[in-house]
Design a protein around this motif. Sequence first.
Motif, PDB file in Angstrom:
ATOM      1  N   LEU A  67       0.864  -1.182   0.000  1.00 18.31           N
ATOM      2  CA  LEU A  67       0.000   0.000   0.000  1.00 18.31           C
ATOM      3  C   LEU A  67       0.893   1.222   0.000  1.00 18.31           C
ATOM      4  O   LEU A  67       1.843   1.291   0.785  1.00 18.31           O
ATOM      5  CB  LEU A  67      -0.901  -0.008   1.238  1.00 18.31           C
ATOM      6  CG  LEU A  67      -1.850   1.186   1.419  1.00 18.31           C
ATOM      7  CD1 LEU A  67      -3.134   0.739   2.086  1.00 18.31           C
ATOM      8  CD2 LEU A  67      -1.225   2.324   2.226  1.00 18.31           C
ATOM      9  N   VAL A  68       0.598   2.161  -0.871  1.00 15.49           N
ATOM     10  CA  VAL A  68       1.338   3.423  -0.810  1.00 15.49           C
ATOM     11  C   VAL A  68       0.418   4.542  -0.342  1.00 15.49           C
ATOM     12  O   VAL A  68      -0.768   4.596  -0.684  1.00 15.49           O
ATOM     13  CB  VAL A  68       1.978   3.845  -2.155  1.00 15.49           C
ATOM     14  CG1 VAL A  68       3.097   2.904  -2.558  1.00 15.49           C
ATOM     15  CG2 VAL A  68       0.943   3.988  -3.238  1.00 15.49           C
ATOM     16  N   LEU A  69       1.008   5.375   0.484  1.00 13.31           N
ATOM     17  CA  LEU A  69       0.341   6.575   0.960  1.00 13.31           C
ATOM     18  C   LEU A  69       1.107   7.700   0.267  1.00 13.31           C
ATOM     19  O   LEU A  69       2.325   7.817   0.437  1.00 13.31           O
ATOM     20  CB  LEU A  69       0.505   6.628   2.474  1.00 13.31           C
ATOM     21  CG  LEU A  69      -0.232   7.639   3.294  1.00 13.31           C
ATOM     22  CD1 LEU A  69      -1.729   7.524   3.109  1.00 13.31           C
ATOM     23  CD2 LEU A  69       0.110   7.429   4.767  1.00 13.31           C
ATOM     24  N   ILE A  70       0.412   8.469  -0.533  1.00 16.09           N
ATOM     25  CA  ILE A  70       1.118   9.428  -1.391  1.00 16.09           C
ATOM     26  C   ILE A  70       1.549  10.669  -0.612  1.00 16.09           C
ATOM     27  O   ILE A  70       0.744  11.356   0.009  1.00 16.09           O
ATOM     28  CB  ILE A  70       0.248   9.825  -2.599  1.00 16.09           C
ATOM     29  CG1 ILE A  70      -0.081   8.553  -3.403  1.00 16.09           C
ATOM     30  CG2 ILE A  70       0.962  10.855  -3.474  1.00 16.09           C
ATOM     31  CD1 ILE A  70      -0.984   8.796  -4.582  1.00 16.09           C
ATOM     32  N   ASP A  71       2.851  10.914  -0.663  1.00 17.69           N
ATOM     33  CA  ASP A  71       3.444  12.062   0.018  1.00 17.69           C
ATOM     34  C   ASP A  71       3.600  13.202  -0.982  1.00 17.69           C
ATOM     35  O   ASP A  71       4.438  13.156  -1.873  1.00 17.69           O
ATOM     36  CB  ASP A  71       4.816  11.655   0.578  1.00 17.69           C
ATOM     37  CG  ASP A  71       5.503  12.812   1.304  1.00 17.69           C
ATOM     38  OD1 ASP A  71       4.893  13.901   1.411  1.00 17.69           O
ATOM     39  OD2 ASP A  71       6.637  12.626   1.764  1.00 17.69           O
ATOM     40  N   TYR A  72       2.755  14.212  -0.833  1.00 17.95           N
ATOM     41  CA  TYR A  72       2.911  15.404  -1.684  1.00 17.95           C
ATOM     42  C   TYR A  72       2.818  16.655  -0.815  1.00 17.95           C
ATOM     43  O   TYR A  72       2.378  17.702  -1.245  1.00 17.95           O
ATOM     44  CB  TYR A  72       1.877  15.400  -2.821  1.00 17.95           C
ATOM     45  CG  TYR A  72       0.421  15.497  -2.390  1.00 17.95           C
ATOM     46  CD1 TYR A  72      -0.216  14.425  -1.810  1.00 17.95           C
ATOM     47  CD2 TYR A  72      -0.297  16.673  -2.591  1.00 17.95           C
ATOM     48  CE1 TYR A  72      -1.543  14.525  -1.407  1.00 17.95           C
ATOM     49  CE2 TYR A  72      -1.618  16.776  -2.196  1.00 17.95           C
ATOM     50  CZ  TYR A  72      -2.233  15.697  -1.618  1.00 17.95           C
ATOM     51  OH  TYR A  72      -3.548  15.796  -1.213  1.00 17.95           O
ATOM     52  N   GLY A  73       3.241  16.478   0.457  1.00 19.32           N
ATOM     53  CA  GLY A  73       3.298  17.614   1.369  1.00 19.32           C
ATOM     54  C   GLY A  73       2.026  17.868   2.153  1.00 19.32           C
ATOM     55  O   GLY A  73       1.882  18.916   2.766  1.00 19.32           O
ATOM     56  N   SER A  74       1.114  16.885   2.155  1.00 11.95           N
ATOM     57  CA  SER A  74      -0.140  17.102   2.873  1.00 11.95           C
ATOM     58  C   SER A  74       0.028  16.930   4.387  1.00 11.95           C
ATOM     59  O   SER A  74       0.766  16.069   4.849  1.00 11.95           O
ATOM     60  CB  SER A  74      -1.195  16.114   2.374  1.00 11.95           C
ATOM     61  OG  SER A  74      -2.242  16.036   3.304  1.00 11.95           O
TER      62      SER A  74
END
Lengths: 214, 254
Positions: A4-11
Amino acid sequence: MTSLVLIDYGSGNLHSAERALRAAAEMCAAAVDIEVTGDADRVQKADRIVLPGVGHFADCAAGLRAVEGMESALQEAVIHSRKPFLGICVGMQLIAEWGLEDGKTPGLGWIAGDVDRIKPGGGLAVPHMGWNGLSLKQDHPVLAGLGDDPHVYFTHSYAMVPTNPADIAATTEYGGEITAAVARDNLFGTQFHPEKSQRVGLRLLANFLTWEPA
Amino acid sequence: MLKTRIIPCLDVKDGRTVKGVNFVDLRDAGDPVALAKAYDSQGADELCFLDITASHEGRGTMLDIVRRTAEQCFMPLTVGGGVRSASDLVQLLRSGADKVAINSAAVANPAVISECAAKGGSQAVVVAIDARKTGDHWEIFTHGGRKPTGIDAVEFAMEAEQRGAGEILLTSMDKDGTKSGFDIPLLKAITKTVSIPVVASGGAGSAADLAPAVLEGGANAVLAASIFHFGEVTLAEARAAMTDAGAPVRPFET
């Protein structure tokens, strides 16, 4: 072992979501490898995808699009390969066609509809902040076993208004009906914060970890 | 419908909770993380840490407490005390806080509110107002209620909302510590002026004191410290009293 990936885009809620997903995985004994990443290639290869998000629609959309290759990796994994997808709060709003917060910003366009400012009747405060009850509109595996009268934590001033009411999985009552969750095919999204909704939230996340969309 | 939040508040100094705490089954009543867990399991709707640390070293300790609490408690966490800038806010949010309360810094320079809202989003910005009745209006006091500012609390609340605050934590310095109930006229004055949620603070002395803040004062949430810490009122009793009075709370089974 699924990934599972949790998307890191600065949230801002990235780590809260990570901690809650890990707790949910432990709770349901799911063999899942949870990775936080901003790498589009990792996202494309993952079995399950979670997109968090708090704050401003346009900022989050810009943040996501600023990650090299991320939008096309998401299209490939979620729309083409139909991997189970969970969007949380603004991460859910981003799958709509348009965000109307300070101008018109295109979303990912996976669910037809706009994200518009809530205008609750009766002089109720905005943001809609706190614990509110869910009214389930779909018999969905991700919403299974939440108990009688499930309550979850909301904090938002904008909400999705899906064009097709069949895409609404749950609503909540706040001076009118507000979309609380959307679902279609392999897509699931929550306006509320399961990572902040104690046992109801952990149960929902655990459901997502084991969900096999038809 | 949206339920009224009941928010226990913990004062933390150099990594330890101050004010007495009287919980059964708690090995270390001075450990904020253990207390947070206890409140979590009792069904608190949200938790507030107020950092009253004086030293620089204590600041790092606070970030660690926030981090460890967020690992174990899956509910909203507000942290306040000594927040001076948007970078302080970002540091707390990254550690696991969901909302950050700004007090003196916002009063001294309201632009800090806008900067914090731009960095963390409005939902993360709580403006804490400590007000005391002065003549026919309420004046903001800072430094734990010792320092008058000459600023009108109602006007400042409006400015906080315009600058992007997502919530107001309103403490009555006249009522704080008196255990004689919340300051209803002050709450009314603020809640009828702003459209963002207002958390009532200062004066709760019994479970029966909680509901009027909502039903008469228009508050969206009630915050209390000592009545919960000393075990005078359990969260279950608080929930029952609120429900009986007509201010519905979240159903919770322990």
